[in-house]
Design an enzyme around this catalytic site. Sequence first.
Site, mmCIF file in Angstrom:
data_model
loop_
_atom_site.group_PDB
_atom_site.id
_atom_site.type_symbol
_atom_site.label_atom_id
_atom_site.label_comp_id
_atom_site.label_asym_id
_atom_site.label_seq_id
_atom_site.Cartn_x
_atom_site.Cartn_y
_atom_site.Cartn_z
ATOM 1 N N SER A 95 30.830 46.334 21.480
ATOM 2 C CA SER A 95 31.933 47.024 21.633
ATOM 3 C C SER A 95 31.530 48.330 22.254
ATOM 4 O O SER A 95 30.769 49.063 22.110
ATOM 5 C CB SER A 95 32.244 47.354 20.158
ATOM 6 N N TYR B 270 28.902 39.949 22.032
ATOM 7 C CA TYR B 270 29.988 41.257 22.302
ATOM 8 C C TYR B 270 29.287 42.354 21.988
ATOM 9 O O TYR B 270 28.665 42.461 20.613
ATOM 10 C CB TYR B 270 30.945 40.613 21.231
ATOM 11 N N THR C 282 38.933 49.387 23.375
ATOM 12 C CA THR C 282 37.902 49.190 23.524
ATOM 13 C C THR C 282 37.709 48.124 24.773
ATOM 14 O O THR C 282 38.540 47.515 25.149
ATOM 15 C CB THR C 282 37.211 48.385 22.276
ATOM 16 N N HIS D 280 41.475 47.992 10.853
ATOM 17 C CA HIS D 280 41.111 48.343 12.170
ATOM 18 C C HIS D 280 42.423 48.238 13.142
ATOM 19 O O HIS D 280 42.221 48.877 14.304
ATOM 20 C CB HIS D 280 40.150 47.140 12.509
HETATM 21 O O1 BUJ Z 1 35.356 46.139 19.580
HETATM 22 C C1 BUJ Z 1 36.410 46.449 18.909
HETATM 23 O O2 BUJ Z 1 37.559 46.515 19.458
HETATM 24 C C2 BUJ Z 1 36.431 47.137 17.774
HETATM 25 C C3 BUJ Z 1 34.915 46.568 17.060
HETATM 26 C C4 BUJ Z 1 35.099 45.448 16.281
HETATM 27 N N1 BUJ Z 1 33.884 44.552 15.865
HETATM 28 C C5 BUJ Z 1 33.489 45.371 14.816
HETATM 29 C C6 BUJ Z 1 34.058 43.064 15.717
HETATM 30 C C7 BUJ Z 1 32.515 44.861 17.099
HETATM 31 N N2 BUJ Z 1 34.732 47.557 15.793
HETATM 32 C C8 BUJ Z 1 33.973 48.370 15.814
HETATM 33 O O3 BUJ Z 1 32.976 48.445 16.584
HETATM 34 C C9 BUJ Z 1 33.839 49.616 14.689
HETATM 35 C C10 BUJ Z 1 32.647 49.454 13.875
HETATM 36 C C11 BUJ Z 1 32.530 50.649 13.087
HETATM 37 C C12 BUJ Z 1 31.379 50.627 12.146
HETATM 38 C C13 BUJ Z 1 29.957 50.433 12.979
HETATM 39 C C14 BUJ Z 1 28.902 50.548 12.168
HETATM 40 C C15 BUJ Z 1 27.486 50.815 12.930
HETATM 41 C C16 BUJ Z 1 26.692 51.615 11.829
HETATM 42 C C17 BUJ Z 1 25.482 51.094 11.624
HETATM 43 C C18 BUJ Z 1 24.278 52.043 11.227
HETATM 44 C C19 BUJ Z 1 23.178 51.262 10.892
HETATM 45 C C20 BUJ Z 1 21.867 52.202 10.514
HETATM 46 C C21 BUJ Z 1 21.142 51.298 9.626
HETATM 47 C C22 BUJ Z 1 19.829 51.981 9.015
HETATM 48 C C23 BUJ Z 1 19.045 51.191 8.373
#
Ligand code: BUJ
Length: 651
Positions: free
Chosen positions: A482, A480, A493, A367
Site C-alpha cells: 500500500s 500488494y 492509495t 477503513h
Molecule cells: O491499500 C489500501 O488502500 C489500504 C490498506 C489495505 N491493506 C491493509 C489491505 C493493505 N490499508 C492500510 O495499509 C492501513 C494499514 C494500517 C495498519 C498498518 C500496520 C503496520 C504496523 C506494523 C508495525 C509492526 C511492528 C512489529 C514489531 C514486532
Amino acid sequence: GAGAGAARDYWRSADHGLVSSTWDLDHHFVHRSIIPTLHFQQSLPRLPVPELEDSIRRYMAAQKPLLGDSEYRKTEKLAKAFKNGIGKELHKNLIELDKKNFHTSYITGPWLDTYLSSRDPIVLNFNPFITFKRDPQESYNDQLVRATNLTVSAIKFLNSLRSRILEPDIYYVNPQWSKSKAFKRFLSFLPTSVSWYGAYFAEAYPLDMSQYVHLFNSCRVPKQGKDELFSDHGARHLLVMRNGHFYVFDILDPIGNILHPYEIQAHLINILQDEETVAEYPLGYLTTENRNTWAAVREQLLQAGNEESVYKIDSAIFCLCLDSFRVENSSHLSHCMLHGYGYNRWFDKSFSLIITVDGSAGINFEHSWGDGVAVLRFVNEVYADSTKHPAVVPRGTAATLCSTNVEKLQFHLNASIQSAVTVARQKFDKQRHKMTVKPFEFRKFGKQYVIQERMSPDAIFQLACQVAAYRQFGKIVPTYESCSTAGFKHGRTETIRSATVYTKRCAQAFIRDRKKYSAQELRKLIESCSKYHKFLQMEAALGQGFDRHLFALRYLAESRGDPVPEFYRDPAYQYINYNILSTSTLSSSSVFLGGFGPVVPDGFGIGYNIYDYWLGCNITSYMERDLDEFLLDLEGSLNDFFDVFQGRSLK
Ligand code: BUJ
C-alpha cells in the site's frame, strides 16, 4: 446533574491540589498551529489520471514475473486490444469525467463505493488496528487512568481540528528548516489558492486532509447492497462499551469545553463498576456479520423501538471499549485489537479506542472513510499529548465525585433479533479462531545500516518477503504494497507491485542457485531490486501506478452497465489481483504494533516497520503452519542479505 456541576466549579477554582498541573482551562487543544489546518487544501494538486499507454506498460511489467511465456503473450494481446479499443474509449470518458469533478479525484468515488459495496464482514477483512506504546510512566498504564488520558487527548484533537488550529499534515523532505516557525509564518501569509506552491518550493508536501471529517461522530451504516457513511457533528457524547453493555455521556459542552478530566474519570469508574457479567445478547456481534444480514437485523432493531439507542451509537464522538481482561503477550494483544471477542466492539464506528485492564491501548478503525495516514496522525498526536500532558494523575480523587450523567443504553430485543445475535456470535467465533497473528523481530540491521549500504530499507524488507515466498511456494506470488497518494486532493492509495522481474531473478539466485553466485554478484542483484522498487514507490506516490487507473476504467464500464471488457476477464488479471502477500508499513515512534487480516483465504497480511537499528513485522494468516514457515523463511532471507552485505558468501 448536581454532581457534574459541582465538579466543574471545583476544578475551575484556582487552588486545589487534585488536578494535574498541566491541565487548565486553556488546555482544550493539542496545540495551536500558526498555519490553519486547511490552509493548503484548496491548492492541493489533483491526482493525475495516468496515460493509458503507461498503465498498460506498467501492468505488463508487473505481470512478467507472475506468468509463463505463453500466458504472458496471451495477456499482452488482450492488453493491446484493450489499449487500442474499448480501453481507449473508457479512458477518454474517465478524463472527461475527471475534468468535471475538479473538487475531488477520479478515484475517490469508485474507491469508497467499492468499500461500501463489499458484503463481507468488515472485521478481519477490512478493519486494521494500530496499538499505542505503553505510557513511559508505568503508573499511568492503569486502565482507568489511561482511558481517561487518551480520551481527553482524543477530544483535544477533535477540538483542534474543529477550530482549525491542528497543524496541517505535511510531508517534509527537509524537516530542519521547513519546520521552522519563520517558514510557517511565511506560509500562513500566502493565500490558500497558492499556499501549496509555497510549501512545495521548500520541499514540504502538504497532504490531503479531507478524510478527517469522518474521524469523529461517524459510523458505517449497513444497508442492503451498499452501506452508507453517517456523521452527526452536532453530537457531543462519547460511547463507552464494557462487557457488551453500552453507555453514553456528554463529554463536550455546547461551546466545545471538555468535561473536566476527573469528571470523565468518575463516569468511567461508574461504568467500570456497573456490571461484571457480559450482556445476554451483545449487539456488537451484529457488526461482525455479512453486511446484508446485518442491514436486515438493523431494520428489525429500529422497528422494535431502538431508534434512539442506535442513533446514540452511530452519532457518538467515538467508541471507547473498556475490556475486562489483561493482555498476555503481543499475539494476544494483536488478536484483541484486530477482532477482540466480538461482544465489546462496534466495528462500524469510524474508530474505537480499546483499552485493556493492564492499560494496553489501541485503535481499531473502519477503513472505508480513510486511510493509514490520517489515523496514524491521530494516533501520534494522542500518544504525545496523553504522555506529555496527561489530564489525570494516578491516584486522583475522581471516585469522590458523583457521576449521575451516564446513560446506559437500553434495547428491546425480540426473539428474531436475539437469534440473529446468537448466529452472528457463532459465525464470528469460528472465524476468529481460524486467525493467527504472529509478530517477528529482526535485530541484525535496520534503517541506518541499509541506508549506509546505499539501499532502500523498504525495498530490502519487501525483497525479503519475495525471497521467503519464493522459497515457500516455489514461485513468485502476487504482492500488494500500500502506498499513500495523500499528496493529492482526495488522494487515497496506490499499489506498489513489489514482485518484479528483478526480485524474481534475485529470489532464484538465493533459493535455487545459492552456490553459484559470489557475495559481490548477489549484492548486485539486491541493488537492482532496491533501485527498481524505489522507482516503483516514487511512481505510486505520484499517482503513477496502474492499479487504480485500470480499476477506475473497469468501474466506469460497470457503472454504465457495459459488459466487463475481456481484458478484465483474463485469468491473469484475476491472478495478479489475488494478493497472497498484502503488505503495509508505517513509521512512528508512538506505535507498538499494528496489523490487518489477509485479503485472500490462503494469504498473509503483513504489517511492518523498519526502525533505525532493527525491523519488525506482524503477520496474520488463516494457516498457522504456513505462517510459521513463512516467518522462518523471512528470517532466513534477512540473514542471507546480512551475510551478503558483510561480504560473506552464502552457506
Ligand atoms: O491499500 C489500501 O488502500 C489500504 C490498506 C489495505 N491493506 C491493509 C489491505 C493493505 N490499508 C492500510 O495499509 C492501513 C494499514 C494500517 C495498519 C498498518 C500496520 C503496520 C504496523 C506494523 C508495525 C509492526 C511492528 C512489529 C514489531 C514486532
